[in-house]
Structures are given as C-alpha cells and as structure tokens.
Design a protein around this motif. Structure first.
Motif, PDB file in Angstrom:
ATOM      1  N   ILE A 138       5.282  -6.905   6.874  1.00  0.00           N
ATOM      2  CA  ILE A 138       4.414  -6.759   5.709  1.00  0.00           C
ATOM      3  C   ILE A 138       5.212  -6.172   4.556  1.00  0.00           C
ATOM      4  CG2 ILE A 138       2.387  -5.601   4.758  1.00  0.00           C
ATOM      5  CD1 ILE A 138       1.075  -5.829   7.444  1.00  0.00           C
ATOM      6  N   THR A 139       5.115  -6.812   3.400  1.00  0.00           N
ATOM      7  CA  THR A 139       5.827  -6.355   2.208  1.00  0.00           C
ATOM      8  C   THR A 139       4.853  -6.163   1.056  1.00  0.00           C
ATOM      9  OG1 THR A 139       6.297  -8.606   1.449  1.00  0.00           O
ATOM     10  CG2 THR A 139       7.914  -7.589   2.906  1.00  0.00           C
ATOM     11  N   PHE A 140       5.315  -5.476   0.041  1.00  0.00           N
ATOM     12  CA  PHE A 140       4.545  -5.280  -1.188  1.00  0.00           C
ATOM     13  C   PHE A 140       5.354  -5.810  -2.367  1.00  0.00           C
ATOM     14  CE2 PHE A 140       1.107  -2.588   0.295  1.00  0.00           C
ATOM     15  CZ  PHE A 140       1.600  -2.071   1.477  1.00  0.00           C
ATOM     16  N   ASN A 141       4.683  -6.577  -3.200  1.00  0.00           N
ATOM     17  CA  ASN A 141       5.270  -7.026  -4.467  1.00  0.00           C
ATOM     18  C   ASN A 141       6.531  -7.870  -4.297  1.00  0.00           C
ATOM     19  OD1 ASN A 141       3.321  -5.785  -6.098  1.00  0.00           O
ATOM     20  ND2 ASN A 141       4.388  -3.820  -5.977  1.00  0.00           N
ATOM     21  N   ARG A 142       6.666  -8.536  -3.167  1.00  0.00           N
ATOM     22  CA  ARG A 142       7.807  -9.406  -2.960  1.00  0.00           C
ATOM     23  C   ARG A 142       7.557 -10.828  -3.470  1.00  0.00           C
ATOM     24  NH1 ARG A 142      12.036  -8.546   0.744  1.00  0.00           N
ATOM     25  NH2 ARG A 142      12.829  -6.454   0.325  1.00  0.00           N
ATOM     26  N   ALA A 143       6.269 -11.248  -3.463  1.00  0.00           N
ATOM     27  CA  ALA A 143       5.974 -12.648  -3.786  1.00  0.00           C
ATOM     28  C   ALA A 143       4.620 -12.749  -4.494  1.00  0.00           C
ATOM     29  CB  ALA A 143       5.988 -13.491  -2.523  1.00  0.00           C
ATOM     30  N   PHE A 144       4.454 -11.967  -5.566  1.00  0.00           N
ATOM     31  CA  PHE A 144       3.165 -11.920  -6.250  1.00  0.00           C
ATOM     32  C   PHE A 144       2.721 -13.311  -6.701  1.00  0.00           C
ATOM     33  CE2 PHE A 144       0.260 -11.566  -9.770  1.00  0.00           C
ATOM     34  CZ  PHE A 144      -0.602 -10.568  -9.373  1.00  0.00           C
ATOM     35  N   GLU A 145       3.606 -14.031  -7.367  1.00  0.00           N
ATOM     36  CA  GLU A 145       3.231 -15.338  -7.907  1.00  0.00           C
ATOM     37  C   GLU A 145       2.810 -16.298  -6.796  1.00  0.00           C
ATOM     38  OE1 GLU A 145       6.038 -17.032 -10.589  1.00  0.00           O
ATOM     39  OE2 GLU A 145       6.221 -15.214 -11.799  1.00  0.00           O
ATOM     40  N   SER A 182       0.757  -7.119  -5.110  1.00  0.00           N
ATOM     41  CA  SER A 182       0.482  -8.025  -4.005  1.00  0.00           C
ATOM     42  C   SER A 182       0.941  -7.414  -2.685  1.00  0.00           C
ATOM     43  CB  SER A 182       1.186  -9.372  -4.212  1.00  0.00           C
ATOM     44  OG  SER A 182       2.595  -9.209  -4.302  1.00  0.00           O
ATOM     45  N   VAL A 183       0.295  -7.854  -1.626  1.00  0.00           N
ATOM     46  CA  VAL A 183       0.696  -7.520  -0.261  1.00  0.00           C
ATOM     47  C   VAL A 183       0.968  -8.841   0.434  1.00  0.00           C
ATOM     48  CG1 VAL A 183       0.052  -6.369   1.889  1.00  0.00           C
ATOM     49  CG2 VAL A 183      -0.829  -5.509  -0.303  1.00  0.00           C
ATOM     50  N   GLU A 184       2.094  -8.937   1.112  1.00  0.00           N
ATOM     51  CA  GLU A 184       2.474 -10.175   1.776  1.00  0.00           C
ATOM     52  C   GLU A 184       2.619  -9.962   3.278  1.00  0.00           C
ATOM     53  OE1 GLU A 184       3.868  -9.718  -2.292  1.00  0.00           O
ATOM     54  OE2 GLU A 184       4.932  -8.886  -0.543  1.00  0.00           O
ATOM     55  N   VAL A 185       2.176 -10.923   4.047  1.00  0.00           N
ATOM     56  CA  VAL A 185       2.330 -10.901   5.503  1.00  0.00           C
ATOM     57  C   VAL A 185       3.223 -12.081   5.873  1.00  0.00           C
ATOM     58  CG1 VAL A 185       1.159 -10.963   7.732  1.00  0.00           C
ATOM     59  CG2 VAL A 185       0.021  -9.904   5.763  1.00  0.00           C
ATOM     60  N   TRP A 186       4.307 -11.782   6.574  1.00  0.00           N
ATOM     61  CA  TRP A 186       5.318 -12.791   6.893  1.00  0.00           C
ATOM     62  C   TRP A 186       5.417 -13.003   8.398  1.00  0.00           C
ATOM     63  CZ3 TRP A 186       7.713 -14.867   2.582  1.00  0.00           C
ATOM     64  CH2 TRP A 186       7.640 -14.119   1.394  1.00  0.00           C
ATOM     65  N   ASP A 187       5.582 -14.235   8.780  1.00  0.00           N
ATOM     66  CA  ASP A 187       5.985 -14.594  10.138  1.00  0.00           C
ATOM     67  C   ASP A 187       7.382 -15.182  10.003  1.00  0.00           C
ATOM     68  OD1 ASP A 187       6.342 -15.441  12.693  1.00  0.00           O
ATOM     69  OD2 ASP A 187       4.616 -16.769  12.762  1.00  0.00           O
ATOM     70  N   GLY A 188       8.383 -14.345  10.242  1.00  0.00           N
ATOM     71  CA  GLY A 188       9.748 -14.746   9.930  1.00  0.00           C
ATOM     72  C   GLY A 188       9.885 -14.924   8.432  1.00  0.00           C
ATOM     73  N   VAL A 202       2.323 -15.993   5.564  1.00  0.00           N
ATOM     74  CA  VAL A 202       1.142 -16.453   6.301  1.00  0.00           C
ATOM     75  C   VAL A 202      -0.144 -15.755   5.874  1.00  0.00           C
ATOM     76  CG1 VAL A 202       2.480 -17.164   8.302  1.00  0.00           C
ATOM     77  CG2 VAL A 202       1.589 -14.820   8.193  1.00  0.00           C
ATOM     78  N   GLY A 203      -0.046 -14.792   4.989  1.00  0.00           N
ATOM     79  CA  GLY A 203      -1.246 -14.105   4.516  1.00  0.00           C
ATOM     80  C   GLY A 203      -0.911 -13.150   3.400  1.00  0.00           C
ATOM     81  N   GLY A 204      -1.947 -12.677   2.716  1.00  0.00           N
ATOM     82  CA  GLY A 204      -1.702 -11.716   1.655  1.00  0.00           C
ATOM     83  C   GLY A 204      -2.926 -11.443   0.820  1.00  0.00           C
ATOM     84  N   LEU A 205      -2.763 -10.548  -0.115  1.00  0.00           N
ATOM     85  CA  LEU A 205      -3.819 -10.209  -1.057  1.00  0.00           C
ATOM     86  C   LEU A 205      -3.181  -9.739  -2.348  1.00  0.00           C
ATOM     87  CD1 LEU A 205      -4.158  -6.821  -1.358  1.00  0.00           C
ATOM     88  CD2 LEU A 205      -5.000  -7.104   0.976  1.00  0.00           C
ATOM     89  N   TYR A 206      -4.003  -9.695  -3.418  1.00  0.00           N
ATOM     90  CA  TYR A 206      -3.516  -9.138  -4.682  1.00  0.00           C
ATOM     91  C   TYR A 206      -4.669  -8.448  -5.401  1.00  0.00           C
ATOM     92  CZ  TYR A 206      -5.722 -12.770  -7.557  1.00  0.00           C
ATOM     93  OH  TYR A 206      -6.643 -13.577  -8.178  1.00  0.00           O
ATOM     94  N   GLY A 207      -4.315  -7.563  -6.321  1.00  0.00           N
ATOM     95  CA  GLY A 207      -5.328  -6.855  -7.090  1.00  0.00           C
ATOM     96  C   GLY A 207      -4.690  -6.016  -8.177  1.00  0.00           C
ATOM     97  N   VAL A 208      -5.501  -5.184  -8.796  1.00  0.00           N
ATOM     98  CA  VAL A 208      -5.089  -4.409  -9.965  1.00  0.00           C
ATOM     99  C   VAL A 208      -5.288  -2.923  -9.681  1.00  0.00           C
ATOM    100  CG1 VAL A 208      -5.532  -3.971 -12.421  1.00  0.00           C
ATOM    101  CG2 VAL A 208      -5.701  -6.306 -11.508  1.00  0.00           C
ATOM    102  N   SER A 209      -4.273  -2.121  -9.980  1.00  0.00           N
ATOM    103  CA  SER A 209      -4.361  -0.672  -9.807  1.00  0.00           C
ATOM    104  C   SER A 209      -4.902  -0.023 -11.067  1.00  0.00           C
ATOM    105  CB  SER A 209      -2.977  -0.090  -9.493  1.00  0.00           C
ATOM    106  OG  SER A 209      -2.547  -0.459  -8.212  1.00  0.00           O
TER     107      SER A 209
END
Length: 236
Positions: free
Chosen positions: A91-98, A134-140, A144-151
């Motif tokens: 799980i990563t943050f702000n790696r793939a917002f677009e 953004s939050v990104e979920v990676w399988d390798g 494969v999943g994620g979310l985005y929003g505003v702080s």
C-alpha cells in the motif's frame, strides 16, 4: 418541477450558507462557478462538494445527512482480517494519483460517473498543490485498488475508491484510517451513506454536526508525514 438557484459569481469563490441547501433534491446548494483550486478548497472547507454529470452544469451539494467514519470506528470483519493476513499487497500514498482518479472514473463508465475529464484535471491540480491525496493498493507492479480525496486540516473528504480484486479498496481505507489517526486525523467524510460504508463503520451525521466538527478542525495541522510515499508489505 422547476428549480431556481442563483448562479455562483465568477469573481467570488464563496458559497451560500449550507443551511440554504434545498430539501428536494436533498442538499443541492448552488450552481455554476468553476473548478479552480481556490473554489474547490472553499467548498470543502465549507462542507460542500461538487457532483454533476457530463452534460450537467456545475452543481454543488451539502446534504442534510453525512456519512462519517471516525478512524477508530473502522470495522474490519473477521473475514477481512483473515484476507489481509494472507495478502501480499503493498500500500502506497500519493504514488499514482492520476491513475487512481482515472480508474475510479473508468470503472463506472461514462453513463454513471461524475468524475469527468474536467473533474480529473481539477483534482490533479489540488494534488499538485498538496491538498488532494491518493492511496494505492498494489499486487506486485499492478494497481488493484485505491481511493482519493481532499484533506481539510484534520478532516479527510473521501471522493471515490475502486477495486480490481476482492477487498482491495477495503484494504486502502483500513490502512488509511490507521495512518490518518496516527497523524492526528479525526474524521473521514464519506459524503453519502450506503450499506457498504455502514458495514465498514461509517455513521450518519446531521449536516449541522458535521459542519461543527469540520469548522473545529479544518485549520488544525496534520502531523507532518501523513502521506508517506510508501508503506511496504502491509499487515494490519
């Protein structure tokens, strides 16, 4: 039935008071304006969000009921915990917002999404200035999943999430809830209540209760580092 809302001024990013929102349709507050970063942040700081279709004018909403998830209330079912322990996701943050926002739009299809090309460009601007995440979920190497929003201070206004594999968006929200709380975050605004959000621990709040909490914490700084680049080999 004909509805009339005075259009927002082009040279003023302010909004009418949220208690002037319509009852039918619930929460419709304003029309027009633009999706500039200044106007978007003015909206979120006021408890308002944009929601409109491809062929609609810009519509701004503040519904009478809000779905709010306090991070400590996130409900991880036994099956979700079991799946997480077996998972090899990263799980990563702000790696793939677009990519996250584009995927949230794509999975719904052009007839069902409010995440138009114009909306995507606007939120990418917010991301570039540090307000959208953004939050990104990676399988390798596969997203494969994620979310985005505003702080907004210690409130996070969630916009959309997606899953390409079972539980991926739940993993994203679960991990973000934990990390947001560790950095001093208080509330995750999920906007509209759904059975799915209720199953994850979100609760319905009145608009007045949400606005009071938002105003109390929108200027509180989050602890630095709330969105690190990566959390590897996540386990709950």
């Amino acid at each position: 039935m004909t509805l009339f809302l005075p259009p927002l001024a082009q040279n003023d990013v302010g909004f009418p008071p949220v208690n002037e929102a319509l009852s039918h349709p619930d929460g419709l507050l304003a029309i027009g304006g633009d999706l500039s970063p200044a106007r978007l942040m003015s909206a979120y700081r006021s408890g308002i969000f944009p929601w409109f279709g491809e062929d609609d004018p810009l519509l701004w909403w503040s519904p009478s009921e809000r779905a709010i998830l306090q991070p400590s209330d996130f409900h991880a079912s036994r099956s979700l915990r079991k799946a997480a322990k077996k998972s090899a996701h990263t799980i990563t943050f702000n790696r793939a917002f677009e990519t996250v926002i584009a995927t949230c739009a794509t999975i719904r299809g052009p007839e069902q999404t409010w995440i138009t090309d114009e909306m995507q460009a606007a939120y990418c601007q917010l991301h570039q200035q540090g307000d959208a995440h953004s939050v990104e979920v990676w399988d390798g190497a596969h997203l494969v999943g994620g979310l985005y929003g505003v702080s907004v201070g210690r409130v996070f206004c969630g916009e959309s999430m997606f899953s390409h594999t079972t539980n991926a968006s739940k993993f994203a929200l679960w991990q973000f809830s934990q990390f947001f709380a560790q950095r001093g975050g208080h509330y995750i605004d999920c906007q509209m209540m759904t059975p799915h959000l209720a199953s994850l621990g979100a609760k319905p709040w009145t608009r007045d209760a949400f606005i009071a909490a938002l105003h109390a914490h929108r200027d509180d700084p989050i602890i630095q580092g709330c969105q690190p680049q990566q959390i590897a080999d996540w386990r709950p």
